[in-house]
Write a protein that holds these residues in place. Structure first.
Motif, short mmCIF file in Angstrom:
data_model
loop_
_atom_site.label_atom_id
_atom_site.label_comp_id
_atom_site.label_asym_id
_atom_site.label_seq_id
_atom_site.Cartn_x
_atom_site.Cartn_y
_atom_site.Cartn_z
N ALA A 184 -1.61 9.84 6.46
CA ALA A 184 -1.83 10.48 5.09
C ALA A 184 -2.87 11.06 5.34
N ASN A 185 -3.07 12.23 3.95
CA ASN A 185 -3.95 12.93 3.97
C ASN A 185 -4.02 13.61 2.50
N GLY A 186 -5.08 14.05 2.07
CA GLY A 186 -5.27 14.27 0.68
C GLY A 186 -4.67 16.07 0.55
N ASN B 208 -2.22 16.98 1.63
CA ASN B 208 -1.35 17.27 2.95
C ASN B 208 -1.86 18.52 3.39
N HIS C 107 -12.43 12.44 0.31
CA HIS C 107 -10.99 12.33 0.69
C HIS C 107 -10.77 13.12 2.06
N ALA D 47 -11.81 10.24 4.69
CA ALA D 47 -10.71 9.25 4.53
C ALA D 47 -9.32 9.71 5.12
N SER D 48 -9.18 10.96 5.23
CA SER D 48 -7.82 11.39 5.76
C SER D 48 -8.15 11.34 7.43
N CYS E 35 4.12 8.60 1.43
CA CYS E 35 3.70 8.17 0.09
C CYS E 35 4.99 8.43 -0.79
N LEU F 223 2.16 20.18 -0.26
CA LEU F 223 2.69 19.06 -1.04
C LEU F 223 4.21 19.57 -1.38
N ASN G 2 -5.14 8.03 -7.61
CA ASN G 2 -6.68 8.33 -7.28
C ASN G 2 -7.40 8.50 -8.38
N GLU H 259 -11.39 10.00 -8.69
CA GLU H 259 -11.91 11.17 -8.46
C GLU H 259 -12.73 11.61 -9.37
N LEU I 45 -10.31 4.29 -2.75
CA LEU I 45 -8.99 4.86 -2.97
C LEU I 45 -8.22 3.87 -3.65
N SER J 159 7.13 14.52 3.89
CA SER J 159 6.25 15.53 3.95
C SER J 159 6.18 16.09 5.29
C1 LIG Z 1 -7.78 10.35 1.01
C2 LIG Z 1 -6.28 10.58 0.30
C3 LIG Z 1 -6.26 10.84 -0.98
C4 LIG Z 1 -4.95 10.97 -1.56
N1 LIG Z 1 -4.84 11.23 -2.92
C5 LIG Z 1 -3.69 11.41 -3.61
C6 LIG Z 1 -3.25 11.25 -4.91
O1 LIG Z 1 -4.23 11.21 -5.57
N2 LIG Z 1 -1.92 11.59 -5.41
C7 LIG Z 1 -0.91 11.37 -4.45
O2 LIG Z 1 0.08 11.33 -5.09
N3 LIG Z 1 -1.34 11.46 -3.40
C8 LIG Z 1 -2.51 11.20 -2.80
N4 LIG Z 1 -2.52 11.47 -1.44
C9 LIG Z 1 -1.41 11.35 -0.49
C10 LIG Z 1 -1.02 12.54 0.17
O3 LIG Z 1 -0.66 13.55 -0.71
C11 LIG Z 1 -0.18 12.43 1.23
O4 LIG Z 1 -0.45 11.55 2.33
C12 LIG Z 1 0.40 13.74 1.84
O5 LIG Z 1 0.92 14.51 1.00
C13 LIG Z 1 1.25 13.58 3.20
O6 LIG Z 1 2.43 12.73 2.65
P1 LIG Z 1 2.83 11.57 3.45
O7 LIG Z 1 1.61 10.56 3.34
O8 LIG Z 1 3.96 11.01 2.82
O9 LIG Z 1 3.00 11.87 4.96
C14 LIG Z 1 -3.78 11.20 -0.72
C15 LIG Z 1 -3.95 10.89 0.61
C16 LIG Z 1 -5.36 10.62 1.13
C17 LIG Z 1 -5.39 10.20 2.48
#
Ligand SMILES: Cc1cc2nc3c(=O)[nH]c(=O)nc-3n(C[C@H](O)[C@H](O)[C@H](O)COP(=O)(O)O)c2cc1C
Length: 359
Positions: free
Chosen positions: A60-62, A64, A96, A99-100, A152, A231, A311, A315, A336, A349
């Protein structure tokens, strides 16, 4: 011309238009499907660096943005921050972003161990992480199998609860990295929902936040496949559209009240909400929070559960302070916040290919 004939011609034109539109959409989504298949293909028995990096990037990553650079070191791999992919409005201190990096590192470590490589983190801090990949006994378990499946899932869940055994199994994964996972369910999630809505209301009122988010939205499959990041609209439960139309729809329909209603439905249909709290409030702690989240998300996936971040409660500084009081965290920073429950998967994604992120 008879009425019957006019109806017939009208129907034929409408049918041809529908078929044309269908083919056009298939054309738009074909690159997306190919990219998703490449991304999630199995890890070979003797992986090359690029195979391991492909798996690492499934973390996962903020937004994406994939804010990482990978490079080979004498005994393994380094993962460095890519500050050109910061999101300064939503993440001004790079919390973030680090964290990613933790999410990618944990995914890499689990994948490496499955293939007989040690995968231990040697250093973690402002420079990123260094991971040793020395020969070791292979450990291929449920977390490894869940890597390509995890996502996610930003949808309404089925409203069912978790057993205390399930909650403990998830929290135990955070404990591996010394991170506390605080669970709230039922009525106890309402004060967290209030903070999510308060945070979201502030963010939506900030034009810089909305502009930053819009930059990272990918409005259709071809758009997502072209950049390999961002996204993807369908992954957030939104309709896809040609890019120009998508931007107009975003400007017209991305509204505070609708988003707040969506978050209320999302949280109230979930089994509950976890808040992660790392032992230190610095890049090493933020990386640990990401590693803990990634393990929990993989364990949840292996248990047939879904999760998604909410989050907004951490945030916005004012909401974060309220969450500290609500959870009685004293001087600790909540890192988180994510909900857990059951739901069908949503479209995944995408990621950039390994060549784009290896130095
Ligand atoms: C540190 C961090 C913060 C994130 N914050 C949010 C958030 O506030 N809302 C959300 O919908 N997704 C959030 N995400 C999820 C990312 O958008 C998601 O991991 C990314 O789009 C890749 O999608 P996947 O995890 O489904 O592969 C966050 C992910 C990370 C690691």
């Amino acid at each position: 011309m008879t009425t019957d004939r006019r109806i017939f011609i009208g129907a034929a034109v409408a049918g041809a238009a529908a078929i044309g539109a269908g083919l056009w959409w298939r054309g738009l989504s074909a690159p997306y499907v190919a990219a998703a298949d490449r991304l999630t293909s199995p890890l070979p028995p003797r992986p090359e660096t690029s195979d391991l990096v492909r798996f690492a990037t499934l973390g996962a990553n903020g937004h994406n943005t994939q804010p990482w650079r990978f490079s080979e070191r004498a005994d393994g791999l380094a993962i460095a921050p890519d500050f050109s992919r910061r999101t300064p409005v939503v993440d001004p201190d790079d919390h973030h972003l680090y964290a990613s990096l933790g999410c990618a590192a944990e995914t890499l470590a689990i994948a490496a161990r499955a293939r007989g490589l040690s995968g231990e983190v040697v250093t973690a801090g402002p420079e990123g992480l260094a991971m040793a990949l020395r020969p070791a006994a292979p450990e291929e378990g449920a977390l490894f199998a869940a890597i390509p499946e995890r996502q996610c899932t930003r949808s309404v869940y089925d409203g069912a609860g978790l057993t205390s055994g399930e909650v403990h199994a998830l929290a135990a994964e955070a404990d591996v990295h010394g991170v506390a996972a605080i669970w709230r369910e039922g009525a106890a999630t309402e004060p967290i929902l209030d903070l999510v809505i308060a945070g979201n209301t502030r963010q939506m009122a900030n034009p810089a936040f909305v502009a930053e988010l819009r930059e990272w939205v990918r409005f259709n499959g071809a758009h997502a496949a072209r950049t390999g990041d961002g996204l993807y609209a369908a992954a957030s439960g939104n309709p896809t559209a040609p890019e120009a139309v998508g931007r107009l729809l975003f400007d017209a329909f991305f509204r505070t009240e609708a988003e707040n209603d969506r978050y209320a439905r999302h949280i109230r249909s979930s089994a509950g909400v976890f808040t992660l709290v790392a032992p230190s409030d610095d890049p090493a702690g933020w990386i640990a929070a990401g590693r803990a989240y990634q393990r929990m998300a993989l364990r949840a996936t292996a248990m047939g559960l879904r999760n998604a971040f909410v989050n907004q409660a951490v945030e916005e500084p004012a909401m974060r302070a309220d969450l500290v009081s609500l959870l009685d965290l004293g001087a600790m920073r909540p890192n988180l916040v994510f909900r857990v429950g059951r739901a069908p998967p949503t479209p995944r994604s995408l990621r950039r290919p390994p060549e784009a992120v290896i130095d």
